[in-house]
Design an enzyme around this catalytic site. Sequence first.
Site, PDB file in Angstrom:
ATOM      1  N   ARG A  37       0.806  -1.223   0.000  1.00 38.71           N
ATOM      2  CA  ARG A  37       0.000   0.000   0.000  1.00 38.71           C
ATOM      3  C   ARG A  37       0.843   1.279   0.000  1.00 38.71           C
ATOM      4  O   ARG A  37       0.331   2.369  -0.327  1.00 38.71           O
ATOM      5  CB  ARG A  37      -0.884  -0.106   1.239  1.00 38.71           C
ATOM      6  CG  ARG A  37      -1.631   1.024   1.714  1.00 38.71           C
ATOM      7  CD  ARG A  37      -2.272   0.764   3.073  1.00 38.71           C
ATOM      8  NE  ARG A  37      -3.125  -0.408   3.176  1.00 38.71           N
ATOM      9  CZ  ARG A  37      -4.419  -0.437   2.854  1.00 38.71           C
ATOM     10  NH1 ARG A  37      -5.001   0.632   2.392  1.00 38.71           N
ATOM     11  NH2 ARG A  37      -5.118  -1.551   3.001  1.00 38.71           N
ATOM     12  N   HIS A 447     -15.838   6.794  42.401  1.00 40.37           N
ATOM     13  CA  HIS A 447     -17.069   7.578  42.295  1.00 40.37           C
ATOM     14  C   HIS A 447     -16.716   9.043  42.053  1.00 40.37           C
ATOM     15  O   HIS A 447     -15.806   9.561  42.710  1.00 40.37           O
ATOM     16  CB  HIS A 447     -17.872   7.449  43.593  1.00 40.37           C
ATOM     17  CG  HIS A 447     -19.075   8.332  43.610  1.00 40.37           C
ATOM     18  ND1 HIS A 447     -20.215   8.026  42.892  1.00 40.37           N
ATOM     19  CD2 HIS A 447     -19.312   9.527  44.222  1.00 40.37           C
ATOM     20  CE1 HIS A 447     -21.107   8.983  43.083  1.00 40.37           C
ATOM     21  NE2 HIS A 447     -20.591   9.914  43.883  1.00 40.37           N
TER      22      HIS A 447
HETATM   23  C1  FAD Z   1     -14.179   1.574   8.049  1.00 42.89           C
HETATM   24  C2  FAD Z   1     -13.628   0.507   8.935  1.00 42.89           C
HETATM   25  C3  FAD Z   1     -13.599   0.694  10.296  1.00 42.89           C
HETATM   26  C4  FAD Z   1     -13.066  -0.274  11.125  1.00 42.89           C
HETATM   27  N1  FAD Z   1     -13.064  -0.050  12.467  1.00 42.89           N
HETATM   28  C5  FAD Z   1     -12.540  -0.970  13.289  1.00 42.89           C
HETATM   29  C6  FAD Z   1     -12.470  -0.723  14.676  1.00 42.89           C
HETATM   30  O1  FAD Z   1     -12.881   0.325  15.161  1.00 42.89           O
HETATM   31  N2  FAD Z   1     -11.923  -1.664  15.472  1.00 42.89           N
HETATM   32  C7  FAD Z   1     -11.445  -2.848  14.967  1.00 42.89           C
HETATM   33  O2  FAD Z   1     -10.971  -3.680  15.729  1.00 42.89           O
HETATM   34  N3  FAD Z   1     -11.505  -3.109  13.648  1.00 42.89           N
HETATM   35  C8  FAD Z   1     -12.027  -2.198  12.803  1.00 42.89           C
HETATM   36  N4  FAD Z   1     -12.045  -2.442  11.461  1.00 42.89           N
HETATM   37  C9  FAD Z   1     -11.525  -3.747  10.980  1.00 42.89           C
HETATM   38  C10 FAD Z   1      -9.997  -3.747  10.924  1.00 42.89           C
HETATM   39  O3  FAD Z   1      -9.564  -2.709  10.093  1.00 42.89           O
HETATM   40  C11 FAD Z   1      -9.499  -5.086  10.420  1.00 42.89           C
HETATM   41  O4  FAD Z   1     -10.057  -6.123  11.172  1.00 42.89           O
HETATM   42  C12 FAD Z   1      -7.988  -5.161  10.530  1.00 42.89           C
HETATM   43  O5  FAD Z   1      -7.382  -4.140   9.788  1.00 42.89           O
HETATM   44  C13 FAD Z   1      -7.489  -6.534  10.036  1.00 42.89           C
HETATM   45  O6  FAD Z   1      -6.104  -6.563  10.120  1.00 42.89           O
HETATM   46  P1  FAD Z   1      -5.234  -7.480   9.158  1.00 42.89           P
HETATM   47  O7  FAD Z   1      -3.823  -7.216   9.514  1.00 42.89           O
HETATM   48  O8  FAD Z   1      -5.731  -8.865   9.187  1.00 42.89           O
HETATM   49  O9  FAD Z   1      -5.523  -6.946   7.670  1.00 42.89           O
HETATM   50  P2  FAD Z   1      -5.455  -5.509   7.018  1.00 42.89           P
HETATM   51  O10 FAD Z   1      -5.491  -4.439   8.000  1.00 42.89           O
HETATM   52  O11 FAD Z   1      -6.491  -5.531   5.947  1.00 42.89           O
HETATM   53  O12 FAD Z   1      -4.016  -5.462   6.377  1.00 42.89           O
HETATM   54  C14 FAD Z   1      -3.636  -6.265   5.310  1.00 42.89           C
HETATM   55  C15 FAD Z   1      -2.579  -5.523   4.503  1.00 42.89           C
HETATM   56  O13 FAD Z   1      -2.003  -6.445   3.583  1.00 42.89           O
HETATM   57  C16 FAD Z   1      -1.674  -5.763   2.392  1.00 42.89           C
HETATM   58  N5  FAD Z   1      -1.560  -6.768   1.341  1.00 42.89           N
HETATM   59  C17 FAD Z   1      -2.515  -7.597   0.866  1.00 42.89           C
HETATM   60  N6  FAD Z   1      -1.989  -8.462  -0.026  1.00 42.89           N
HETATM   61  C18 FAD Z   1      -0.676  -8.136  -0.111  1.00 42.89           C
HETATM   62  C19 FAD Z   1       0.406  -8.682  -0.841  1.00 42.89           C
HETATM   63  N7  FAD Z   1       0.254  -9.759  -1.613  1.00 42.89           N
HETATM   64  N8  FAD Z   1       1.633  -8.102  -0.726  1.00 42.89           N
HETATM   65  C20 FAD Z   1       1.817  -7.039   0.120  1.00 42.89           C
HETATM   66  N9  FAD Z   1       0.824  -6.493   0.847  1.00 42.89           N
HETATM   67  C21 FAD Z   1      -0.401  -7.062   0.740  1.00 42.89           C
HETATM   68  C22 FAD Z   1      -2.837  -4.797   2.206  1.00 42.89           C
HETATM   69  O14 FAD Z   1      -2.440  -3.705   1.413  1.00 42.89           O
HETATM   70  C23 FAD Z   1      -3.137  -4.386   3.654  1.00 42.89           C
HETATM   71  O15 FAD Z   1      -2.490  -3.186   3.986  1.00 42.89           O
HETATM   72  C24 FAD Z   1     -12.547  -1.479  10.588  1.00 42.89           C
HETATM   73  C25 FAD Z   1     -12.548  -1.674   9.209  1.00 42.89           C
HETATM   74  C26 FAD Z   1     -13.075  -0.694   8.389  1.00 42.89           C
HETATM   75  C27 FAD Z   1     -13.049  -0.912   6.911  1.00 42.89           C
END
Ligand code: FAD
Length: 468
Positions: A37, A447
């Site tokens: 990203r 409290h």
């Molecule tokens: C609007 C919104 C609000 C949210 N609010 C909350 C909240 O308040 N609290 C909460 O707990 N969760 C929230 N979430 C959910 C949370 O964002 C996700 O659960 C969390 O980001 C998941 O983490 P992750 O590391 O599994 O994946 P992600 O955060 O999705 O990260 C995965 C990363 O991998 C990268 N990637 C993918 N494939 C490749 C590749 N082949 N090579 C290199 N890079 C790659 C992507 O670019 C991405 O940056 C929210 C989500 C959204 C959309």
Amino acid sequence: MADDNFDVVIIGGGPGGYNAAVRAGQLGLKAAIVESRGTLGGTCLNVGCMPSKALLHASELFEAAGHEFSTIGIEVPAPKLNLVQMMKAKQDSVTALTKGVEFLMKKNKVTYYAGFGKIAGAGKVVVTGNDGTTSNLTTKNIVIATGSEPTPLPGVDVDQKQIVDSTGALSLPAVPKSLVVVGAGIIGLELGSVWRRLGAQVTVVEFLDRITPGMDTEVATAFQKTLTKQGFSFKLGTKVTAAKTGAKGVELTLEPAAGGAQEKLNADVVLVAIGRRPFTQGLGLETVGVETDKRGFIPTNHFKTSAPGVWAIGDVILGPMLAHKAEEDAVACIELIAGKAGHVDYNLVPSVVYTSPEVSWVGQTEDQVKASGVAYKTGKFPFTANSRAKINHETDGFVKFIADAKTDKVLGVHMMGPQVGEMIGEACVLMAFSGASEDLARICHPHPTRSEAVRQAAMGVENWTMQM
Ligand SMILES: Cc1cc2nc3c(=O)[nH]c(=O)nc-3n(C[C@H](O)[C@H](O)[C@H](O)COP(=O)(O)OP(=O)(O)OC[C@H]3O[C@@H](n4cnc5c(N)ncnc54)[C@H](O)[C@@H]3O)c2cc1C
């Protein structure tokens, strides 16, 4: 072309990936993180948790300045919205946070590859750098942390202008007069709240006959009532089957979920928020023989995929799609790789809706406990009877404890009210130590605080609530 050799290569720089990298560094593993990203932090920091909370915070203050300040004797001229500045403040916070994660990589001696990672066979990852270079990495372990993306809705094509997903809804250039949110889940209701507070008429269309599936039904019913009072309209049990964009906005075609006559609904902007799906596109899973399930998730057993040395964590595997769950996965997975005893209790992953009032919960809902056949008791306490909530004019909501009728072990805690996202932590600690409602009821709370409502609700399980 650069070559390098690692103990662990983590693909994806979100809360799953970057926490895995930190833990790997702490445990002395030679680690690399690959993120395409351009910034670290994943969905959460860039287009999820953090920017949405920045806008929720700013829009809440905007609404308070316009409506609530005068009731406590603060006279201010009608607040004027500077959306450009609000978006800039959001972006500045996001940039600071993503830079902070970059610092954590350096601090823990993790090599950061800015590019797209593809598995090229056992122990091999090829990174196509954002600058056009290629790096061939060899590694003992690959951790897939590629996260998720918004689920598309057939017949409703996202153009990020008139029809947006959550990413588009975080950066609208102007406040729409009318916004239709498709999907009454957490993301839709949070972003709907932002734009309603800034002036949009918000209608939520939901296929199910209730909002926020996963939330305790009693709380969800109260929450929907509160949102309706705030100006939300709901069309439940309704599906969106088509969308037509034009100069005058979007025309949606709706149908009762159970079938029946179609109707039209017009809006300036439509937000599609029907959920998220795992992202594994272009990852090269086939090169190591890892198959995804019907919904695209990578099946795992204690984070191990079907391929030796390939692990997966976060949104790309089953479980709640939450940043803190991804973080738990990350720590446990790396500890297992390092030969330690990593473990996650998925029953203790809390959920929070950052609206106003907030909603939070951990453990089982009352429906789940009922279905399990366990005899249970509940204790409840409303914020109308909590002195801190009263003096702050934030009395909407309640705390509910569900405990085993025989042992008093707490099975679930559910809250709607002011700052309950912060308060659910004590329920997590209680439940992690298999605490009983009486344990919490006998702990001195300060409290006046809203947390006293938690104690009073715990007392309610044995019918000795004292403050009402
Ligand atoms: C609007 C919104 C609000 C949210 N609010 C909350 C909240 O308040 N609290 C909460 O707990 N969760 C929230 N979430 C959910 C949370 O964002 C996700 O659960 C969390 O980001 C998941 O983490 P992750 O590391 O599994 O994946 P992600 O955060 O999705 O990260 C995965 C990363 O991998 C990268 N990637 C993918 N494939 C490749 C590749 N082949 N090579 C290199 N890079 C790659 C992507 O670019 C991405 O940056 C929210 C989500 C959204 C959309």
